[in-house]
Design an enzyme around this catalytic site. Structure first.
Site, mmCIF file in Angstrom:
data_model
loop_
_atom_site.group_PDB
_atom_site.id
_atom_site.type_symbol
_atom_site.label_atom_id
_atom_site.label_comp_id
_atom_site.label_asym_id
_atom_site.label_seq_id
_atom_site.Cartn_x
_atom_site.Cartn_y
_atom_site.Cartn_z
ATOM 1 N N HIS A 276 32.826 -53.042 141.132
ATOM 2 C CA HIS A 276 31.940 -52.424 140.144
ATOM 3 C C HIS A 276 32.067 -53.118 138.798
ATOM 4 O O HIS A 276 32.517 -52.520 137.832
ATOM 5 C CB HIS A 276 32.303 -50.943 139.980
ATOM 6 N N SER B 15 31.741 -47.345 138.180
ATOM 7 C CA SER B 15 33.046 -47.312 138.847
ATOM 8 C C SER B 15 33.674 -45.928 138.693
ATOM 9 O O SER B 15 33.912 -45.450 137.577
ATOM 10 C CB SER B 15 33.956 -48.384 138.224
ATOM 11 N N ASN C 262 36.687 -44.894 139.469
ATOM 12 C CA ASN C 262 38.042 -44.834 138.913
ATOM 13 C C ASN C 262 38.031 -45.071 137.404
ATOM 14 O O ASN C 262 38.834 -44.525 136.669
ATOM 15 C CB ASN C 262 38.998 -45.755 139.675
ATOM 16 N N CYS D 110 45.369 -42.861 146.133
ATOM 17 C CA CYS D 110 46.065 -44.137 145.973
ATOM 18 C C CYS D 110 47.084 -44.026 144.840
ATOM 19 O O CYS D 110 46.749 -43.560 143.752
ATOM 20 C CB CYS D 110 45.013 -45.192 145.660
ATOM 21 N N THR E 218 40.295 -41.950 147.497
ATOM 22 C CA THR E 218 41.540 -42.555 146.983
ATOM 23 C C THR E 218 41.663 -42.515 145.465
ATOM 24 O O THR E 218 42.764 -42.541 144.931
ATOM 25 C CB THR E 218 41.634 -44.032 147.421
ATOM 26 N N HIS F 184 29.576 -41.365 147.029
ATOM 27 C CA HIS F 184 30.420 -42.548 146.830
ATOM 28 C C HIS F 184 30.576 -43.281 148.165
ATOM 29 O O HIS F 184 30.840 -42.660 149.199
ATOM 30 C CB HIS F 184 31.795 -42.129 146.293
ATOM 31 N N GLU G 235 32.852 -45.043 149.456
ATOM 32 C CA GLU G 235 34.132 -44.856 150.161
ATOM 33 C C GLU G 235 34.103 -43.546 150.951
ATOM 34 O O GLU G 235 34.508 -43.487 152.115
ATOM 35 C CB GLU G 235 35.286 -44.831 149.146
HETATM 36 FE FE1 F3S Z 1 42.732 -49.643 147.134
HETATM 37 FE FE2 F3S Z 1 43.833 -48.110 145.371
HETATM 38 FE FE3 F3S Z 1 42.470 -50.165 144.629
HETATM 39 S S1 F3S Z 1 42.720 -47.501 147.174
HETATM 40 S S2 F3S Z 1 40.955 -50.460 146.193
HETATM 41 S S3 F3S Z 1 44.383 -50.188 145.782
HETATM 42 S S4 F3S Z 1 42.512 -48.223 143.652
#
Ligand code: F3S
Length: 756
Positions: free
Chosen positions: A43, A222, A224, A194, A166, A128, A130
């Site tokens: 992104h 994005s 995140n 994550c 994640t 999203h 994902e």
């Molecule tokens: Fe993977 Fe975490 Fe990056 S899930 S794509 S390492 S933010």
């Protein structure tokens, strides 16, 4: 302006991996075979553009892929649904799968839950990519829930499986999991958030609490990056979300002393670097502007001085408004004695300054000729911010006069004294006291402008740097609890992350506020005004020293004082001075113990005996019962073979039953001694918890074993019965009842007796 860049800024592992795979694919793919990504690889418009220039094109969906002849399709870190993958492959495309392993884990969890017939709920946004990919792994049967409120609307099934996109925030995931715990019969939770995301958010939260402004760099699309913006907003700090450096506006930095930079996982390092440089540039420009302004003001003042005697009312700075005349300065010098030695750090070459020389000529210096010139030049050699040593010569209401050598005095206005200075300055500073000050410049009357506060701050930085270099400790008072740790006053602002406050996890950090703490320095970044400290390291070192000391003096059979640190099913751990020993449940009491917690409590202090020191002190066995009175001694002095004892059956085993006679003394009733008749299993006769009377048939002092018998007891009882029966018969008041047949007699053992 100070700029702090978040430690976890820029490409995460998954994105970095995807970009590297894509770049490698360019080298491996033969032109004109097409190279595409399903959706933008990351992104970030600048990176996407740069990839396009290198020959990697992105398509919106599988349909758009039809516009190209089959080539290589790169699956980005978000992953895709298996159904989509199948279509792509059926269309003849070679797949290069750059799905992030963390996303792959979430997909696998979803597939597993679906296969085991759980209702699969995913905390995430259903639009999203994902989340769409993960949902695909549930054959479209899962649900995406974006919030706790959305979750409350769902009709929950009996079996629910819960996981997360994640990049979602852990706190909300935990709240939703808590809700599900209360409202489902069977729940399986997979934490698929994550760790990189969590660390990044924690870092950003910490920094946004320290700064006046945050810049979050990353694609507007994005997830995140948008989460990072939310984290900053939660802290109440002013925040701007930008995609590239040229969006930065200079007016954002007006009145900003400290700013932070955070960046989403799709932001390449070069963009972050550019943003940082641009911000520093702006800050430097601003500083230069200020300096120029200050110099212009100084020049204006000097010109005014040449024309007339300084006018106190018109004087710009309040702190020099009541500066004494040169005459009174000379008088003070006489009173305070000879010249004070001056410590000068990094002196510069003296420069000539015509205006200053003229200025000096206007104000008669107590020295004449060469000496006066020498001192005048030395004064000019002082640079702004230089730390010098001086002696307090007069304490006034609004500040302090300090003799800084060079045959001159300086003035520290009250605001430039240390923080928390009381109203009455004479209580804190005494005439004659030597102090360090920072040189700020000369005023138009030849009085040096000084700051003690800045000198203290400089010294505090030096102390911290030295402490880090030499690995020594520093002390400071904890002033407040912030998200993620404690703020400590060490002459400047220090921070102890929660994980470094103590060796063990501390739930409530408030207890430390106001306490003087001893700490080691983990990180010093003056540029970012960042000092990270650890109290845990100090405690660990103290513990290690104590451990060494304890081990040096510890001997087997010693009785030592300790404190119970942890209770487990098999015993308790006891700290005996920087080192923990195990007090096994079997060594706690002479008697049988149901659970260690029935005897001890965590935090309890007690004496224990050292039973064994093993593996260089790494394993220490402790005993408690060994220092308690031995019940065996009491038993031996009290009982002998043939005695009848009362007790309780503690347990049955295949070869008999154990019976507790006294606390800590158990005897065995062998299966052959349980009854006069044949016994198949002990449970036919006794059970745990049953109170019985038994006869002591054996005492083995050496092996501390007691043999007991119920069979003998029966014989005793029968004998007593027979004796009683015979006595009663003799007295003629009893007859044998007709209905008592042989079996009844056998049951009581009377038949056997008669047979004998
Ligand atoms: Fe993977 Fe975490 Fe990056 S899930 S794509 S390492 S933010």
């Amino acid at each position: 302006m100070d700029v702090i860049v978040a430690r976890h800024a820029g490409f995460c592992f998954g994105v970095e991996r995807a970009v590297q795979m894509a770049l490698q694919a360019i080298e491996d793919t033969e032109y004109p075979q097409p190279l595409c990504t399903l959706g933008q690889l990351i992104h970030n418009p600048l990176v996407v553009k740069s990839l396009e220039e290198k020959g990697i094109y992105w398509v919106q969906d599988v349909e758009e892929l039809q516009n190209y002849s089959p080539g290589t399709l790169i699956i980005r870190s978000h992953g895709i649904a298996p159904q989509v993958l199948q279509v792509v492959q059926e269309n003849g495309w070679t797949v290069l799968d750059a799905t992030c392993p963390y996303v792959r884990y979430a997909q696998t969890c979803a597939a597993l839950l679906h296969a085991e017939e759980y209702q699969v709920l995913i905390f995430g946004n259903d639009e999203h990519p994902e989340v769409q990919g993960i949902l695909g792994h549930t054959q479209g049967k899962g649900y995406a829930v974006s919030s706790k409120a959305a979750l409350e609307e769902i009709t929950l099934k009996k079996k629910v499986g819960f996981l997360a996109q994640t990049t979602k925030q852990m706190a909300t995931f935990a709240q939703m999991a808590h809700f599900l715990l209360k409202h489902t019969k069977e729940l399986r939770i997979f934490n698929t958030i994550c760790t990189v995301t969590g660390e990044r958010q924690e870092d950003v939260r910490r920094i946004s609490n320290m700064v006046d402004l945050m810049l979050v760099v990353g694609g507007k699309n994005s997830a995140n990056t948008r989460n990072l913006v939310s984290v900053c907003q939660e802290s109440g700090t002013k925040v701007y979300h930008i995609q590239c450096p040229d969006e930065i506006k200079p007016q954002w930095f007006i009145n900003i002393d400290k700013a932070g930079i955070a960046a989403g996982a799709s932001t390449p390092n070069w963009i972050i670097k550019e943003v940082e440089e641009l911000m520093c540039e702006k800050s430097e420009e601003k500083k230069n502007e200020n300096n120029e302004l200050e110099e212009q003001q100084d020049q204006l003042q000097q010109e005014e001085t040449l024309e007339s005697v300084p006018n106190q009312e018109n004087s710009e700075e309040q702190d020099v408004s009541d500066v004494e005349t040169p005459e009174s300065v000379s008088k003070n010098e006489e009173e305070t004695g000879s010249e004070v030695p001056v410590e000068v750090k990094e002196p510069k070459e003296a420069e000539t300054d015509t205006e200053q020389e003229q200025d000096t000529a206007e104000e008669p210096h107590p020295m004449e000729g060469e000496e006066a010139l020498k001192y005048s030049q030395m004064l000019k050699s002082l640079r702004r911010g230089q730390i010098i040593k001086g002696k307090v010569v007069e304490v006034k209401e609004d500040g302090v006069f300090v003799d800084v050598g060079y045959k001159t005095e300086g003035f520290i206005p009250k605001r430039e004294l240390e923080q928390g200075q009381g109203e009455d300055l004479s209580e804190d500073l005494q005439v004659g006291e030597e102090i360090y000050v920072s040189f700020l410049g000369m005023d138009d009357e030849g009085i040096a402008r000084l700051s003690k506060r800045k000198a203290d701050l400089e010294q505090a930085w030096e102390t911290v740097r030295n402490a880090q270099k030499e690995d020594t400790t520093i002390t400071g008072k904890a002033t407040k609890v912030v998200k993620g740790g404690l703020v400590v006053d060490i002459g400047l602002r220090g921070f102890i992350p929660a994980s470094h406050v103590a060796i063990e996890y501390v739930e409530n950090l408030d207890q430390f506020v106001g306490q003087e703490l001893e700490m080691k320095v983990l990180e010093v970044e003056k540029k970012n005004n960042n000092v990270v400290l650890s109290r845990k390291k100090v405690l660990e070192e103290q513990q290690a020293q104590m451990k060494e000391e304890t081990l040096r003096n510890l001997q087997e059979d010693d009785v030592v004082h300790g404190k119970v640190t942890k209770i487990v099913d098999f015993g308790a751990f006891v700290d005996i001075g920087g080192i923990e020993g195990l007090l096994h449940i079997s060594e706690m009491s002479w008697g049988r113990i149901e659970h260690p917690s029935k005897v001890l409590k965590e935090g309890e202090e007690l004496d224990v005996k050292v039973l064994n020191i093993d593996q260089g002190g790494e394993r220490i066995s402790l005993g408690l019962k060994q220092i308690l009175p031995d019940p065996w001694d009491t038993f031996i002095s009290k009982y002998q073979v043939g005695d009848i004892v009362d007790g309780t059956i503690t347990k049955t085993v295949s070869f008999g039953a154990f019976m507790e006679i006294e606390n800590g003394i158990e005897g065995l009733i062998h299966i052959s001694q349980l009854a006069r008749r044949h016994v198949e299993t002990p449970d036919e006769v006794v059970s745990a918890g049953q109170s019985v009377q038994a006869k002591v048939i054996n005492i083995n002092e050496g092996e501390r074993k007691v043999g007991l018998s119920l069979k003998e007891m029966e014989v005793e009882q029968q004998k007593q019965e027979v004796e009683k029966y015979e006595t009663q018969q003799d007295e003629g008041n009893i007859t044998i009842m007709d209905h008592m047949n042989k079996d009844d007699l056998d049951k009581f053992g009377i038949g056997d007796l008669n047979d004998n």
